[in-house]
Design a protein around this motif. Structure first.
Motif, mmCIF file in Angstrom:
data_model
loop_
_atom_site.group_PDB
_atom_site.id
_atom_site.type_symbol
_atom_site.label_atom_id
_atom_site.label_comp_id
_atom_site.label_asym_id
_atom_site.label_seq_id
_atom_site.Cartn_x
_atom_site.Cartn_y
_atom_site.Cartn_z
ATOM 1 N N SER A 79 61.703 6.425 77.716
ATOM 2 C CA SER A 79 62.095 7.952 78.888
ATOM 3 C C SER A 79 63.863 7.522 79.088
ATOM 4 O O SER A 79 64.282 8.813 78.973
ATOM 5 C CB SER A 79 61.341 8.015 80.221
ATOM 6 O OG SER A 79 61.464 9.068 80.669
ATOM 7 N N ARG A 81 65.596 6.215 77.807
ATOM 8 C CA ARG A 81 66.337 6.473 75.973
ATOM 9 C C ARG A 81 65.863 7.361 75.402
ATOM 10 O O ARG A 81 67.237 8.276 74.872
ATOM 11 C CB ARG A 81 65.456 5.372 74.837
ATOM 12 C CG ARG A 81 65.099 4.208 74.839
ATOM 13 C CD ARG A 81 64.646 3.556 73.980
ATOM 14 N NE ARG A 81 64.903 1.656 74.073
ATOM 15 C CZ ARG A 81 64.146 0.579 73.720
ATOM 16 N NH1 ARG A 81 63.132 1.022 73.123
ATOM 17 N NH2 ARG A 81 64.760 -0.904 73.699
ATOM 18 N N ARG A 83 66.908 10.819 77.125
ATOM 19 C CA ARG A 83 66.956 11.149 78.836
ATOM 20 C C ARG A 83 68.184 12.773 77.707
ATOM 21 O O ARG A 83 68.085 13.317 77.928
ATOM 22 C CB ARG A 83 67.288 10.684 79.210
ATOM 23 C CG ARG A 83 67.664 11.377 81.108
ATOM 24 C CD ARG A 83 68.185 10.570 82.152
ATOM 25 N NE ARG A 83 67.203 9.405 82.523
ATOM 26 C CZ ARG A 83 67.405 7.763 82.680
ATOM 27 N NH1 ARG A 83 68.023 7.714 82.331
ATOM 28 N NH2 ARG A 83 66.440 7.510 83.045
ATOM 29 N N ALA A 84 69.132 12.175 77.312
ATOM 30 C CA ALA A 84 70.564 11.998 76.851
ATOM 31 C C ALA A 84 69.775 13.522 76.074
ATOM 32 O O ALA A 84 70.496 14.612 75.471
ATOM 33 C CB ALA A 84 70.730 11.454 75.790
ATOM 34 N N ARG A 85 68.174 13.255 74.843
ATOM 35 C CA ARG A 85 68.261 14.021 73.903
ATOM 36 C C ARG A 85 67.033 14.593 74.860
ATOM 37 O O ARG A 85 67.094 16.290 74.047
ATOM 38 C CB ARG A 85 67.107 13.533 72.991
ATOM 39 C CG ARG A 85 67.787 12.341 72.463
ATOM 40 C CD ARG A 85 66.877 11.963 71.035
ATOM 41 N NE ARG A 85 67.927 10.869 70.030
ATOM 42 C CZ ARG A 85 68.380 10.893 68.650
ATOM 43 N NH1 ARG A 85 68.282 12.604 68.328
ATOM 44 N NH2 ARG A 85 69.187 10.458 68.302
ATOM 45 N N PRO A 87 66.579 16.218 78.199
ATOM 46 C CA PRO A 87 67.188 16.413 80.292
ATOM 47 C C PRO A 87 66.118 16.953 81.191
ATOM 48 O O PRO A 87 66.383 15.736 82.124
ATOM 49 C CB PRO A 87 68.476 17.322 79.974
ATOM 50 C CG PRO A 87 68.954 17.031 78.820
ATOM 51 C CD PRO A 87 67.770 17.376 78.055
ATOM 52 N N ARG A 92 60.617 15.914 78.830
ATOM 53 C CA ARG A 92 60.315 14.401 78.524
ATOM 54 C C ARG A 92 59.589 13.477 78.311
ATOM 55 O O ARG A 92 57.973 12.574 77.836
ATOM 56 C CB ARG A 92 61.183 13.308 78.840
ATOM 57 C CG ARG A 92 61.590 12.247 78.316
ATOM 58 C CD ARG A 92 62.893 11.579 78.622
ATOM 59 N NE ARG A 92 63.196 12.013 80.433
ATOM 60 C CZ ARG A 92 64.372 12.132 80.759
ATOM 61 N NH1 ARG A 92 64.356 13.081 81.295
ATOM 62 N NH2 ARG A 92 63.761 11.667 82.473
ATOM 63 N N GLN A 118 62.450 10.696 65.164
ATOM 64 C CA GLN A 118 64.256 10.977 64.913
ATOM 65 C C GLN A 118 64.536 12.233 64.219
ATOM 66 O O GLN A 118 65.987 12.641 63.903
ATOM 67 C CB GLN A 118 64.693 9.616 65.406
ATOM 68 C CG GLN A 118 66.055 9.530 65.686
ATOM 69 C CD GLN A 118 66.283 8.251 65.899
ATOM 70 O OE1 GLN A 118 65.942 7.839 66.704
ATOM 71 N NE2 GLN A 118 67.871 7.804 65.714
#
Length: 224
Positions: A79, A81, A83-85, A87, A92, A118
């Motif tokens: 979670s 890792r 977070r930036a993708r 928010p 998430r 990814q």
């Protein structure tokens, strides 16, 4: 207009708007490959269809307190890792819970599934490749006809897309007798070429938690 028809029409309209917005925002770009449609034996087709149709909700089941602790450690780490993708915390957490469930259900590493996502879609739910593959795991629409209900729009549903993607990758692994490199190439429609498998396997490393990313893997394909 009958209620059922009206609901379907509204859903199609909503999906169309979502796709237009996603592509307009740049979310439509994805890896250019596409799984190749292959003839399945009746036995394989029915087995895969049964896995897709399983109505079980994506709720992890834990064999022991240690298994639960492992899951919570994995969830917290991934979670952070992600977070930036992603928010939004609720989105998430729901995504990661579903990845864990569907990966273990199919006998796959969650790190592998996250690495594939990814590379395939960049974690974009509405991504569409130039080959027509859709969603987080870039599932080709023909799979809905072969082993699903034929409703292509459902591939943009997070849980359904992850279910299809994990079941298909497991199928390719079985077909390739456990050869992950060849199975990944087949998933992308580039069997025998190194670029795609190498990209997924490199991404997989960044999502590993614990002992090589397999610390919490189950010994069967049920995720239980």
């Amino acid at each position: 207009m009958k209620n059922g028809v009206g609901v379907r029409a509204l859903r199609s309209f909503a999906v169309g708007i979502a796709l237009f917005c996603a592509i307009g925002a740049g979310a439509g770009s994805a890896w250019a490959g596409g799984q190749k449609e292959e003839r399945l034996s009746d036995a394989v087709r029915l087995a895969l269809a049964a896995q897709i149709a399983d109505p079980s909700p994506p709720k992890p089941h834990f064999r022991s307190p240690q298994h639960l602790i492992g899951y919570l450690m994995w969830l917290a780490t991934e979670s952070a890792r992600l977070r930036a993708r992603m928010p939004n915390f609720v989105v998430r957490e729901a995504f990661l819970q579903t990845v864990w469930y569907e990966a273990h259900r199919a006998g796959l590493e969650p790190a592998l599934v996250l690495g594939l996502i990814q590379v395939e879609s960049g974690f974009k739910k509405y991504a569409i490749s130039s080959a027509g593959a859709m969603g987080l795991m870039q599932v080709m629409p023909f799979w809905t006809r072969q082993i699903g209900d034929g409703d292509v729009e459902r591939l943009l549903n997070m849980q359904i897309n992850l279910r299809y993607g994990c079941v298909i990758l497991r199928h390719y692994l079985d077909e390739e007798h456990g050869d992950l490199f060849m199975a990944l190439g087949r998933y992308n429609g580039s069997r025998g070429q190194a670029a795609y498998p190498d990209a997924v396997l490199a991404a997989r490393k960044s999502w590993m938690v614990g002992n090589g990313g397999t610390l919490f893997a189950s010994n069967n394909h049920s995720g239980r």
